[in-house]
Motif scaffolding. Sequence first.
Motif, PDB file in Angstrom:
ATOM      1  N   ARG A 338       0.687  -1.339  -0.086  1.00 15.94           N
ATOM      2  CA  ARG A 338      -0.110   0.086  -0.038  1.00 15.94           C
ATOM      3  C   ARG A 338       0.772   1.246   0.067  1.00 15.94           C
ATOM      4  N   LEU A 339       1.902   1.179   0.675  1.00 14.25           N
ATOM      5  CA  LEU A 339       2.886   2.370   0.813  1.00 14.25           C
ATOM      6  C   LEU A 339       3.464   2.589  -0.569  1.00 14.25           C
ATOM      7  N   SER A 340       3.968   1.657  -1.200  1.00 11.17           N
ATOM      8  CA  SER A 340       4.506   1.751  -2.517  1.00 11.17           C
ATOM      9  C   SER A 340       3.852   2.254  -3.536  1.00 11.17           C
ATOM     10  N   GLN A 341       2.361   1.857  -3.509  1.00 15.01           N
ATOM     11  CA  GLN A 341       1.482   2.533  -4.340  1.00 15.01           C
ATOM     12  C   GLN A 341       0.843   3.862  -4.281  1.00 15.01           C
ATOM     13  N   THR A 342       1.079   4.363  -3.170  1.00 15.10           N
ATOM     14  CA  THR A 342       0.768   5.720  -2.741  1.00 15.10           C
ATOM     15  C   THR A 342       2.036   6.624  -2.425  1.00 15.10           C
ATOM     16  N   ALA A 343       3.294   5.957  -2.723  1.00 14.17           N
ATOM     17  CA  ALA A 343       4.358   6.964  -2.666  1.00 14.17           C
ATOM     18  C   ALA A 343       4.205   7.947  -3.876  1.00 14.17           C
ATOM     19  N   GLY A 344       3.842   7.441  -5.027  1.00 11.27           N
ATOM     20  CA  GLY A 344       3.984   8.539  -6.312  1.00 11.27           C
ATOM     21  C   GLY A 344       2.907   9.536  -6.117  1.00 11.27           C
ATOM     22  N   LYS A 345       1.828   9.321  -5.324  1.00 12.12           N
ATOM     23  CA  LYS A 345       1.141  10.708  -4.957  1.00 12.12           C
ATOM     24  C   LYS A 345       1.569  11.626  -4.118  1.00 12.12           C
ATOM     25  N   ARG A 346       2.358  10.917  -2.975  1.00 12.02           N
ATOM     26  CA  ARG A 346       2.881  11.995  -2.063  1.00 12.02           C
ATOM     27  C   ARG A 346       4.079  12.702  -2.842  1.00 12.02           C
ATOM     28  N   ALA A 347       4.818  12.121  -3.713  1.00 12.71           N
ATOM     29  CA  ALA A 347       5.858  12.974  -4.363  1.00 12.71           C
ATOM     30  C   ALA A 347       5.416  13.708  -5.292  1.00 12.71           C
ATOM     31  N   ALA A 348       4.365  13.685  -5.942  1.00 10.11           N
ATOM     32  CA  ALA A 348       3.742  14.736  -6.843  1.00 10.11           C
ATOM     33  C   ALA A 348       2.842  15.590  -6.197  1.00 10.11           C
ATOM     34  N   ARG A 349       2.911  15.744  -4.877  1.00 10.61           N
ATOM     35  CA  ARG A 349       1.685  16.492  -4.307  1.00 10.61           C
ATOM     36  C   ARG A 349       2.135  18.114  -4.616  1.00 10.61           C
ATOM     37  N   PHE A 350       3.412  18.483  -4.539  1.00 11.61           N
ATOM     38  CA  PHE A 350       3.612  19.820  -4.987  1.00 11.61           C
ATOM     39  C   PHE A 350       4.137  20.203  -6.055  1.00 11.61           C
ATOM     40  N   MET A 351       4.143  19.202  -7.032  1.00  4.12           N
ATOM     41  CA  MET A 351       4.978  19.368  -8.184  1.00  4.12           C
ATOM     42  C   MET A 351       4.117  20.431  -9.248  1.00  4.12           C
ATOM     43  N   THR A 352       4.921  21.393  -9.927  1.00  2.19           N
ATOM     44  CA  THR A 352       4.263  22.269 -10.856  1.00  2.19           C
ATOM     45  C   THR A 352       5.328  22.566 -11.945  1.00  2.19           C
ATOM     46  N   GLY A 353       4.801  22.664 -13.001  1.00  5.11           N
ATOM     47  CA  GLY A 353       5.737  22.650 -14.520  1.00  5.11           C
ATOM     48  C   GLY A 353       6.264  21.195 -14.637  1.00  5.11           C
ATOM     49  N   HIS A 354       5.627  20.247 -14.208  1.00 11.26           N
ATOM     50  CA  HIS A 354       6.288  19.025 -14.324  1.00 11.26           C
ATOM     51  C   HIS A 354       5.435  18.398 -15.728  1.00 11.26           C
ATOM     52  N   VAL A 355       6.062  17.255 -16.253  1.00  9.95           N
ATOM     53  CA  VAL A 355       5.570  16.517 -17.518  1.00  9.95           C
ATOM     54  C   VAL A 355       4.887  15.113 -16.936  1.00  9.95           C
ATOM     55  N   VAL A 356       3.597  15.087 -17.308  1.00 10.47           N
ATOM     56  CA  VAL A 356       2.917  13.822 -16.944  1.00 10.47           C
ATOM     57  C   VAL A 356       3.045  12.929 -18.273  1.00 10.47           C
ATOM     58  N   VAL A 357       3.629  11.750 -17.986  1.00  8.95           N
ATOM     59  CA  VAL A 357       3.832  10.540 -18.873  1.00  8.95           C
ATOM     60  C   VAL A 357       2.809   9.519 -18.322  1.00  8.95           C
ATOM     61  N   ILE A 358       1.735   9.146 -19.376  1.00  9.15           N
ATOM     62  CA  ILE A 358       0.678   8.196 -18.888  1.00  9.15           C
ATOM     63  C   ILE A 358       1.311   6.696 -19.842  1.00  9.15           C
ATOM     64  N   GLY A 359       1.471   5.788 -19.124  1.00 11.72           N
ATOM     65  CA  GLY A 359       1.929   4.693 -19.640  1.00 11.72           C
ATOM     66  C   GLY A 359       3.243   4.277 -19.280  1.00 11.72           C
ATOM     67  N   LEU A 360       3.614   3.233 -18.646  1.00 13.64           N
ATOM     68  CA  LEU A 360       4.978   3.013 -18.398  1.00 13.64           C
ATOM     69  C   LEU A 360       5.165   1.651 -19.067  1.00 13.64           C
ATOM     70  N   GLY A 361       5.226   1.669 -20.639  1.00 12.11           N
ATOM     71  CA  GLY A 361       5.828   0.467 -21.212  1.00 12.11           C
ATOM     72  C   GLY A 361       7.242   1.106 -21.857  1.00 12.11           C
ATOM     73  N   ALA A 362       7.776   0.291 -22.574  1.00 12.73           N
ATOM     74  CA  ALA A 362       9.184   0.404 -23.267  1.00 12.73           C
ATOM     75  C   ALA A 362       9.200   1.870 -23.880  1.00 12.73           C
ATOM     76  N   PHE A 363       8.113   2.419 -24.501  1.00 14.08           N
ATOM     77  CA  PHE A 363       8.157   3.707 -24.963  1.00 14.08           C
ATOM     78  C   PHE A 363       7.902   4.913 -23.971  1.00 14.08           C
ATOM     79  N   GLY A 364       7.271   4.478 -22.873  1.00 15.20           N
ATOM     80  CA  GLY A 364       6.937   5.520 -21.948  1.00 15.20           C
ATOM     81  C   GLY A 364       8.095   5.774 -21.106  1.00 15.20           C
ATOM     82  N   ILE A 365       8.939   4.521 -20.716  1.00 13.11           N
ATOM     83  CA  ILE A 365      10.008   4.716 -20.068  1.00 13.11           C
ATOM     84  C   ILE A 365      11.201   5.407 -20.751  1.00 13.11           C
ATOM     85  N   ARG A 366      11.116   5.089 -21.893  1.00 14.73           N
ATOM     86  CA  ARG A 366      12.086   5.812 -22.932  1.00 14.73           C
ATOM     87  C   ARG A 366      11.830   7.457 -23.022  1.00 14.73           C
ATOM     88  N   VAL A 367      10.668   7.784 -23.100  1.00 14.76           N
ATOM     89  CA  VAL A 367      10.288   9.111 -23.035  1.00 14.76           C
ATOM     90  C   VAL A 367      10.727   9.952 -21.549  1.00 14.76           C
TER      91      VAL A 367
END
Length: 585
Positions: A338-367
């Motif tokens: 449960r902690l590992s699956q919510t860590a991303g939410k906590r890390a993104a809580r204050f982000m501004t001006g970031h890039v959101v990549v949707i899809g963590l396949g071979a293409f997504g991780i390369r981008v």
Amino acid sequence: MDELNGHVIVCGVAGIGMRIVDQLVASGEQVVVVGRTPDPRLTAAAARWNVPHLVAGIGIADALAAAGLSTAMAVICVEQDELWNLETALLARELRPDVNVVAQLSNATVGGAMNHGGGPGAVLDIADLAAPSVVEACLGIAVHDVEIADIGFVAAQLDVSEKSTLRTLYGDLAPVAVVSAGGGLIACPGRDHLVGPGDVATMLGTDDDFDRAHISLKRGAYVGERSVGPRRRDRVRAAVRGFVEDTNPNFFRMLGVLLTLLVISSTILRVGYTKPGMSILDALYFSTETIATVGYGDFTFSDQAVWLRLFSIVLMFAGVTTTALLMAFLAELLISRRLSQTAGKRAARFMTGHVVVIGLGAFGIRVARELKSRGRDVVVIERSANSRFVSAAATLGVPVIFGDATVTDTLVDARVAHASAVAVLTSDDMVNIETGIAVRGVLGDRWPDAPGRPGVPVVMRVFDRSLGDAVAHRFGFRNVRSTEELAAPWFIGAALGLQVLGTFSIGTQSFMVGRLEVAADGGLDGMAMHQLSANTRVIALRRTATGDVEHPPRRGTSFAAGDHAYVVGPYEELLGVLRRDRGLV
């Protein structure tokens, strides 16, 4: 198939293979298709193309021989099973060392070993080929660097500010494309083409050429707003809120039971403990000792009333049970999935001006990797917690939010409304389209079509080019990228002898910069520049006889056998030039 000579064998038609065969057939090339297993789609597609097709059920080596490997010009291996691609490429090279073998492999180690002294051809990775175009669209990069004949060239998208011809506005810079204010695209227009305000012209030349035209190039990407860091009070509030959201609700129930026990025990001890009596602080202290089963010996129940000693027994059992459950829930919070699956939410809580990549396949991780290398903050949304690239994202320091990106709450968790760009890169076209529409709803007035606002770039991956064009037109997506459209030129060029130096996108159209060697007695030998297709532009010509580079070659300049011609244009047009050089037109 004995009558075939100089044909291309394409092994695999799923995904990019379909586009490769389509383009080869459209260019007039002879093609034989080989499938790994029987597939009705293969039969139907081969009938539509009117090309021979085989199934490798009898063995890859026998299938290659039956497809005419002995007289083939190239073998392209683009089956979805990369192990099959590797086996096919190795067998083709073993059976005929001089044939061009082009294979799709995403494993960099194996691909590097194959490329090292392995004969003519190339090992390519679709993700590596297509990712730069997505990154450029996300970052708003309008300047593309490419090396041509050992000279650094730049293709820059320039906003037209006045009505005039390209020659008047940009001098000797070579026009690559013009996108009109209405959205239409003209590839490689003449220098006397008339443009006006609202048009965007893509011009190509060296840095010196741009200096002479008094144009200052702005390399790099727009950085956008960065997070300036929240105040300490906000961080504390967010930490508390995050702890509450991430913790099992039973933790707070057990905590309430424990506090209730302390209150009840302290009250009873304050009233009922004698010899001597207790203050409120003494009662609280002794209750805590009893519940925790510590017992320092400073207080005891041995000389108290029977009912109080019986109460102490109940209190100790209740305290031990409650404390154990409380510690169990706390351990779950600290070490559970449960902690590992919510860590991303906590890390993104204050982000501004970031890039959101949707899809963590071979293409997504390369981008994501390329964006991080450019110093950008990245947040990834992935549906499956079992993605094999989760550890790679952790190594990059990229937070991953697990959830369905078509759901608004997931997009809110990734702070899409505060992002500088969004890249929708799953392997399912329908999911990408649905996600793009959901992103548009979250962005609101930051959507690119909102009046008076530049908008947030939303880059969408769609496999099929025609579908991508239709989606862009119907739903207003400006940055639709077809992976097969971006990668196919590299495979086709490597197979046919056109060295691809770079690709870039203008609107939804892909342009390619390539080099070809003028064949002796071929169709280009002795031909003047102005006789080429109007949609192709020759940027430079390296003369074999002298080693000199002519840049830019004039309209009356003629090709000569052995020259290296550097050309730019839509890759369909460049393939036409290649066919002309081979005397097939």
